[in-house]
Design a protein around this motif. Sequence first.
Motif, PDB file in Angstrom:
ATOM      1  N   ASN A  50      18.666  93.449  13.532  1.00 28.92           N
ATOM      2  CA  ASN A  50      17.919  94.700  13.934  1.00 28.92           C
ATOM      3  C   ASN A  50      17.463  95.334  12.418  1.00 28.92           C
ATOM      4  O   ASN A  50      16.935  96.554  12.814  1.00 28.92           O
ATOM      5  N   ILE A  73      23.412  96.790  18.767  1.00 32.64           N
ATOM      6  CA  ILE A  73      22.251  95.996  18.977  1.00 32.64           C
ATOM      7  C   ILE A  73      22.259  94.676  17.933  1.00 32.64           C
ATOM      8  O   ILE A  73      22.626  94.754  16.716  1.00 32.64           O
ATOM      9  N   CYS A 101      16.301  91.949  18.023  1.00 34.36           N
ATOM     10  CA  CYS A 101      15.217  92.241  19.019  1.00 34.36           C
ATOM     11  C   CYS A 101      14.254  91.160  18.788  1.00 34.36           C
ATOM     12  O   CYS A 101      13.918  90.789  17.781  1.00 34.36           O
ATOM     13  N   VAL A 140      16.087  93.170  23.994  1.00 27.53           N
ATOM     14  CA  VAL A 140      16.915  93.841  22.962  1.00 27.53           C
ATOM     15  C   VAL A 140      18.403  93.004  23.265  1.00 27.53           C
ATOM     16  O   VAL A 140      18.728  93.113  24.463  1.00 27.53           O
TER      17      VAL A 140
END
Length: 474
Positions: free
Chosen positions: A143, A185, A188, A205
């Motif tokens: 990310n 995260i 993406c 995501v």
Amino acid sequence: MHALTLKLKTNHSQKKELDKRFRVMCHIHNVLVKRAIKLLSRLDHDQTYQALKAEYRQAENDRKKELTVQMNNFRKSIGLSEYGLQSYIKVCRQRYKTLVSCHQVQKEATRVWKSVEKVLFSNGEHLHFKKEENFDCIGGKSNTNGAKFDKEDLSVTWNGLYLVCCKPRNEKEAWYVHEALKDGIAYCEIKRKMFNNGWHYYAIVVLKGEAPKKQKACPKGRTGIDIGTSTVAVVSENSVLLQELAPKMKTYNRKIDALLRSMDASRRAMNPDKYNEDGTIDRKNRSKWVFSNQYKKKRNRLKTLYRKKAAYIKQSHRETVNELIKNGNEFYVEKMCFHALQRRAKTGTKKKRFGRSLNNRCPALFVSLLKEKAEAYGGTVHEVDTASFRASQYDHVTGSYTKCRLSERWKTIGPYPVQRDLYSAYLLKNSDRTKKHADRTRCQEGFEAFMGMHDQTIQEMKERGMSRKGCFGF
């Protein structure tokens, strides 16, 4: 890990920029495929590598390990490896560094390498190039590079492009998004889907940890599931279910068939020189195909219908699985290779077997979704040995096995007529510890209660008109 899908708000200029980036990434993918095909061809014509491969087939275990290392080193020396493809594409990526990031290009190289592995080590035959309209996902690895998702304002920043995500439509979606974004995260991805008015774009995501759960855990209990090519039969402690898989898919098939006929007529009208007198395509004519604007619109509608059909089948399976996990935490299914049912039959006059049914019903997807859901809620899916269990042949009253034709949908067990698929599910539910045979004592103890639920379910299905003679037998 789990994924959260959020739709992106895009204006005309942003859509144009996104189309350009997908076109660039599709070009990079095809450059990688071309390179991989060239290296695979080099392996096929290299006498040293083919000698190692021939020796490997006849060698013993200890020698095989040495030969494996030698063949791996040979492939790496010519650049046929994951990191070899990533290194090769660096030069091409420099031309488009303002559009796509290095991590996104590396991820695409990894995807191509997985296809190469299937050709080298599995049942893959060829690598295929992709058309621009069929390329629909740009991956990521972290990310901090490429498409970067921001939790605070639900937005994506990607090489100078700022994209805002649509807000959840209701309280349930808002709760799920809020709970999911509590995890870290991982990366993406940007995905696009075809609609009647063009491409719609989504942020995928990928988050660390488990997906949010609405239900605490599965209740204790056994459930037997007999999965067929187009139907599913379920028997649990308190309920019986017999239904088609994705029953409304015929609506999509009718629309798809009508659109395919219209597209074929348009294509033939625009390209009369590309066809022979008997209506077949003239393979010798290498001139470019000409497509009308109406044909292109219909092609987009066709992609939309295929997307809707796939989404409907998956949603239908998920709804059924959600009902199943409310009845128990132990699920017993036969271990099936659905891919083998698509192949041509070895004997008889039929050229194909169940390819169309598998495409329309997707039973393998149903099993995979069941495993995923059961594991998430503390349940387990047990796969019994199909060859030794022989659920469709066993009679727990006599303890014997009797072969029957596929068209025979009912059996006589003791004094009772029983629907074959439901009885198979009942036997699976009462599997013994070895998962190779049914537990005869357990079958005898619960048979009367099963027949009561069985007769009630069949009666209700007949009253509602849910009858399919070929599949259910009524």
